[in-house]
Design a protein around this motif. Structure first.
Motif, PDB file in Angstrom:
ATOM      1  N   ALA A 159      78.052  49.296  54.773  1.00  0.00           N
ATOM      2  CA  ALA A 159      76.566  49.179  54.897  1.00  0.00           C
ATOM      3  C   ALA A 159      75.829  50.303  54.121  1.00  0.00           C
ATOM      4  CB  ALA A 159      76.061  49.113  56.302  1.00  0.00           C
ATOM      5  N   LEU A 160      76.465  51.517  53.949  1.00  0.00           N
ATOM      6  CA  LEU A 160      75.857  52.743  53.567  1.00  0.00           C
ATOM      7  C   LEU A 160      75.970  52.720  52.184  1.00  0.00           C
ATOM      8  CD1 LEU A 160      76.892  55.497  55.884  1.00  0.00           C
ATOM      9  CD2 LEU A 160      74.535  54.247  55.738  1.00  0.00           C
ATOM     10  N   THR A 161      76.629  51.512  51.400  1.00  0.00           N
ATOM     11  CA  THR A 161      76.563  51.528  49.944  1.00  0.00           C
ATOM     12  C   THR A 161      75.204  51.004  49.430  1.00  0.00           C
ATOM     13  OG1 THR A 161      77.615  49.163  49.968  1.00  0.00           O
ATOM     14  CG2 THR A 161      79.031  51.229  49.729  1.00  0.00           C
ATOM     15  N   GLY A 162      74.445  50.619  50.551  1.00  0.00           N
ATOM     16  CA  GLY A 162      73.119  49.904  50.213  1.00  0.00           C
ATOM     17  C   GLY A 162      72.000  50.870  49.527  1.00  0.00           C
ATOM     18  N   HIS A 163      72.410  51.653  49.006  1.00  0.00           N
ATOM     19  CA  HIS A 163      71.310  52.651  48.177  1.00  0.00           C
ATOM     20  C   HIS A 163      70.334  52.060  47.265  1.00  0.00           C
ATOM     21  CE1 HIS A 163      74.006  56.535  48.333  1.00  0.00           C
ATOM     22  NE2 HIS A 163      74.233  55.686  49.265  1.00  0.00           N
ATOM     23  N   PHE A 164      70.722  50.772  47.024  1.00  0.00           N
ATOM     24  CA  PHE A 164      69.432  49.828  46.194  1.00  0.00           C
ATOM     25  C   PHE A 164      68.307  49.937  47.162  1.00  0.00           C
ATOM     26  CE2 PHE A 164      71.768  46.736  48.524  1.00  0.00           C
ATOM     27  CZ  PHE A 164      70.737  45.708  48.952  1.00  0.00           C
ATOM     28  N   THR A 165      68.438  49.878  48.301  1.00  0.00           N
ATOM     29  CA  THR A 165      67.363  49.737  49.209  1.00  0.00           C
ATOM     30  C   THR A 165      66.454  50.942  48.966  1.00  0.00           C
ATOM     31  OG1 THR A 165      68.423  50.869  51.050  1.00  0.00           O
ATOM     32  CG2 THR A 165      68.566  48.364  51.053  1.00  0.00           C
ATOM     33  N   LEU A 166      67.031  52.194  48.904  1.00  0.00           N
ATOM     34  CA  LEU A 166      66.104  53.417  48.596  1.00  0.00           C
ATOM     35  C   LEU A 166      65.435  53.470  47.059  1.00  0.00           C
ATOM     36  CD1 LEU A 166      68.851  55.836  49.741  1.00  0.00           C
ATOM     37  CD2 LEU A 166      67.176  54.728  51.081  1.00  0.00           C
ATOM     38  N   LEU A 167      66.080  52.777  46.446  1.00  0.00           N
ATOM     39  CA  LEU A 167      65.356  52.471  45.015  1.00  0.00           C
ATOM     40  C   LEU A 167      64.238  51.686  45.108  1.00  0.00           C
ATOM     41  CD1 LEU A 167      68.636  52.599  42.766  1.00  0.00           C
ATOM     42  CD2 LEU A 167      66.756  54.426  42.584  1.00  0.00           C
ATOM     43  N   ALA A 376      65.503  59.996  43.604  1.00  0.00           N
ATOM     44  CA  ALA A 376      64.026  60.583  43.204  1.00  0.00           C
ATOM     45  C   ALA A 376      64.266  61.432  41.890  1.00  0.00           C
ATOM     46  CB  ALA A 376      63.445  60.916  44.263  1.00  0.00           C
ATOM     47  N   LEU A 377      65.351  62.286  41.995  1.00  0.00           N
ATOM     48  CA  LEU A 377      65.225  63.287  40.954  1.00  0.00           C
ATOM     49  C   LEU A 377      65.875  62.406  39.452  1.00  0.00           C
ATOM     50  CD1 LEU A 377      67.068  66.021  42.699  1.00  0.00           C
ATOM     51  CD2 LEU A 377      64.992  66.419  41.408  1.00  0.00           C
ATOM     52  N   LEU A 378      66.861  61.458  39.844  1.00  0.00           N
ATOM     53  CA  LEU A 378      67.073  60.653  38.675  1.00  0.00           C
ATOM     54  C   LEU A 378      65.872  59.839  38.007  1.00  0.00           C
ATOM     55  CD1 LEU A 378      69.283  59.368  37.052  1.00  0.00           C
ATOM     56  CD2 LEU A 378      69.607  57.670  38.752  1.00  0.00           C
ATOM     57  N   VAL A 379      65.427  59.151  38.925  1.00  0.00           N
ATOM     58  CA  VAL A 379      64.473  58.354  38.321  1.00  0.00           C
ATOM     59  C   VAL A 379      63.080  59.373  37.634  1.00  0.00           C
ATOM     60  CG1 VAL A 379      62.195  56.493  38.720  1.00  0.00           C
ATOM     61  CG2 VAL A 379      64.633  56.561  39.765  1.00  0.00           C
ATOM     62  N   GLY A 380      62.898  60.342  38.401  1.00  0.00           N
ATOM     63  CA  GLY A 380      61.653  61.289  37.716  1.00  0.00           C
ATOM     64  C   GLY A 380      62.277  61.905  36.333  1.00  0.00           C
ATOM     65  N   THR A 381      63.767  62.381  36.296  1.00  0.00           N
ATOM     66  CA  THR A 381      64.205  62.938  35.233  1.00  0.00           C
ATOM     67  C   THR A 381      64.012  61.933  33.890  1.00  0.00           C
ATOM     68  OG1 THR A 381      65.261  64.302  36.439  1.00  0.00           O
ATOM     69  CG2 THR A 381      66.166  63.926  34.200  1.00  0.00           C
ATOM     70  N   VAL A 382      64.481  60.531  34.160  1.00  0.00           N
ATOM     71  CA  VAL A 382      64.576  59.827  33.160  1.00  0.00           C
ATOM     72  C   VAL A 382      63.206  59.554  32.703  1.00  0.00           C
ATOM     73  CG1 VAL A 382      64.995  57.389  32.710  1.00  0.00           C
ATOM     74  CG2 VAL A 382      66.599  58.602  33.679  1.00  0.00           C
ATOM     75  N   ALA A 383      62.090  59.227  33.356  1.00  0.00           N
ATOM     76  CA  ALA A 383      60.736  58.919  33.233  1.00  0.00           C
ATOM     77  C   ALA A 383      60.088  60.014  32.318  1.00  0.00           C
ATOM     78  CB  ALA A 383      60.122  58.569  34.483  1.00  0.00           C
ATOM     79  N   LEU A 384      60.586  61.411  32.793  1.00  0.00           N
ATOM     80  CA  LEU A 384      59.891  62.381  31.865  1.00  0.00           C
ATOM     81  C   LEU A 384      60.542  62.840  30.547  1.00  0.00           C
ATOM     82  CD1 LEU A 384      59.432  64.886  35.019  1.00  0.00           C
ATOM     83  CD2 LEU A 384      57.561  63.880  33.480  1.00  0.00           C
ATOM     84  N   LEU A 385      61.914  62.404  30.731  1.00  0.00           N
ATOM     85  CA  LEU A 385      62.639  62.745  29.251  1.00  0.00           C
ATOM     86  C   LEU A 385      62.139  61.609  28.266  1.00  0.00           C
ATOM     87  CD1 LEU A 385      66.208  64.123  30.169  1.00  0.00           C
ATOM     88  CD2 LEU A 385      64.343  65.260  29.030  1.00  0.00           C
ATOM     89  N   ALA A 386      62.101  60.304  28.821  1.00  0.00           N
ATOM     90  CA  ALA A 386      61.648  59.351  27.751  1.00  0.00           C
ATOM     91  C   ALA A 386      60.578  59.508  27.106  1.00  0.00           C
ATOM     92  CB  ALA A 386      61.755  57.941  28.723  1.00  0.00           C
TER      93      ALA A 386
END
Length: 541
Positions: A159-167, A376-386
């Motif tokens: 169940a706890l592999t469901g990190h896609f729900t957080l995304l 959130a760090l991942l998505v924010g970092t990709v968005a800013l660097l891109a």
């Protein structure tokens, strides 16, 4: 022409993410793991066995109210499969389809496939919520999200592999802050309820992320925060109503908030890093309970990306933090919750605030609450660097490739786990034959009676016997659960052993109860025979 180009970018972005997810599923999980049947020659292990047992019993039981109730486990009270992490969101539709499913099927392995397929897809959807819709950044975030160590490292707990729900929740936050509507809030409410039915920990994190919407709008002095607060209240009410209707309320666990906390060094502690793993042979731990639940290595690619943002785009990063101040506060709060009241740094407790309030005791594995922060760090970092001119897209692709390569040891570990074929430690063929003739199973010692430390291995034997019983499923008297109602279940085996065998009952005695059974059970000498290390007792043998 431009509209066509946008559609093509969308198709290519999601298409890559889907192909990546599918490839990872096929390379990581064998077919008989994803789609199990009865009669397996290998034995399920640990928590994964618990989850599979709960689902099998649920699928084999009649429809009841509350909907997650199973009456043929732990009678007369029965079991709510949510308390054995049976993934109700998947179990409910599988139960509706049980007439066409193979005998002994359960969806625990299938859930791993679903989660790994959707992780990169949800990451693309989340990134597009920042306004970044180009193909190359989408490829980068899909690769990097599929390689987040905390996501990969959840094997053994489906169940706890469901990190896609957080995304998904982060993506909803980004869209609701920009332009909210009744339709979007309806989706958010549905997402919160659905995530609760995956796992309550994830459900709590999703509600926290949705709560960042009115917080951000309020800090921007945007009057829409009132409507957003109403939306969050509706989501929380829907989650609470679902918990009440589905039998979640009134549950208790072992407590111990902070036992499995986030160590302050965990995000930068490179255990199982391909690049830096030689520096960290094991998880970092200050609590004495092991560092697995608090494992939150961010990955070499993400850490390099954060450093690059700090050096190359500090002004843009500060602006983004101010613009999303409510989200920053929520993530900071989740970090504090993850760290707990006993703050560990390295192998030492550096701050002990004493006993936590009672309501926090439900969150024993508090280290999990850092997961939304890492994503959130991942998505924010990709968005800013891109968005950096000239080399931004190249930078995020490099970040993603570095992150993906760095996660190779974690991917190898879960692949090895999924492909392991453990032998039964009980006589599975003989027990299957006995269970086929039984109307009910009495397994002793029951779960509350297994002494700790379990030197005889009766807990593992319990799960193996119940895994065999669940293939039919045969009504059984005990089960290992993560939560229960009221007081912790008490040991009543002495009274059970003093009761004569009933017609149709199969009483299986594990080594830990053998001496007591032979001394106190009526007719034990005449009615019981050895089956490996177990005693099998029944009338009319």
């Amino acid at each position: 022409m431009r509209a066509l180009s946008r559609r093509a970018e969308t198709a290519l972005s999601y298409g890559f993410a889907l192909l990546l997810g599918a490839a990872l599923v096929l390379l990581t999980f064998p077919a008989d793991f994803l789609l199990p049947q009865a009669g397996s020659p290998w034995a399920p292990q640990g928590d994964a066995a618990q989850h599979a047992i709960a689902q099998r019993y649920f699928l084999g039981d009649a429809w009841r109210w509350p909907p997650l109730a199973v009456r043929n486990l732990i009678p007369p009270e029965g079991l709510n499969i949510a308390f054995a992490d049976g993934i109700p969101l998947l179990a409910l539709p599988l139960k509706a389809m049980r007439g066409v499913l193979p005998e002994g099927f359960h969806g625990i392995g299938l859930w791993y496939g679903i989660a790994w397929l959707l992780q990169p897809v949800a990451a693309v959807w989340c990134l597009r919520g920042t306004g970044e819709r180009r193909v190359l950044p989408a490829i980068a975030v899909a690769l990097a999200a599929s390689a987040m160590p905390a996501f990969i490292n959840r094997y053994g707990h489906a169940a706890l592999t469901g990190h896609f729900t957080l995304l998904v929740a982060l993506g909803l936050y980004l869209r609701l802050v920009r332009a909210s509507s009744a339709a979007r809030w309806a989706v958010a409410v549905g997402a919160a309820v659905a995530t609760l039915l995956v796992h309550p920990y994830l459900g709590a994190m999703v509600l926290a992320l949705l709560g960042a919407v009115p917080a951000t709008l309020l800090l921007r002095r945007d009057r829409r925060w009132i409507g957003a607060a109403v939306g969050v209240a509706v989501a929380a009410g829907a989650v609470g109503g679902t918990m009440a209707a589905f039998g979640y309320l009134g549950a208790a666990g072992d407590g111990g908030y902070g036992d499995f906390a986030l160590n302050l060094l965990s995000p930068v502690w490179p255990h199982r890093s391909w690049i830096l793993g030689a520096l960290a042979a094991r998880e970092i731990d200050a609590t004495g309970h092991g560092g697995w639940e608090g494992y939150n290595w961010l990955g070499a690619g993400l850490l390099a990306g954060i450093l690059a943002v700090a050096v190359l785009a500090p002004r843009q990063a500060v602006q983004a933090l101010r613009r999303h101040a409510g989200l920053v506060l929520v993530l900071f709060g989740l970090t504090l919750l993850a760290v707990s009241f006993r703050v560990g740094a390295g192998e030492r407790i550096v701050l002990d605030l004493g006993e936590a309030p009672g309501f926090l005791q439900q969150f024993r594995a508090s280290g999990r609450f850092f997961w939304p922060v890492g994503l959130a760090l991942l998505v924010g970092t990709v968005a800013l660097l891109a968005r950096l001119p000239r080399f931004g897209t190249a930078a995020v692709l490099l970040l993603a490739l570095l992150q993906f390569a760095d996660a190779a040891p974690n991917r190898a570990a879960i692949r090895d786990w999924a492909q392991a074929r453990h032998a039964w430690t009980v006589d599975a063929p003989a027990l299957r034959a006995l269970l086929a003739e039984a109307d009910r199973l009495t397994l002793l010692p029951t779960w509350p009676c297994v002494a700790k430390p379990d030197t005889l291995g009766d807990h593992a034997r319990q799960l193996q016997v119940l895994s065999l019983a669940a293939e039919r499923p045969v009504p059984a008297n005990t089960m290992y659960v993560a939560r229960w109602r009221g007081e912790r279940p008490r040991c009543t085996d002495a009274a059970t052993l003093a009761t004569p065998l009933a017609p149709g009952e199969l009483r299986l005695i594990l080594p830990g109860a053998r001496d007591q059974a032979l001394a106190t059970m009526p007719g034990a000498t005449a009615l019981c025979v050895p089956v490996g290390e177990l005693l099998a007792c029944r009338l009319g043998r």
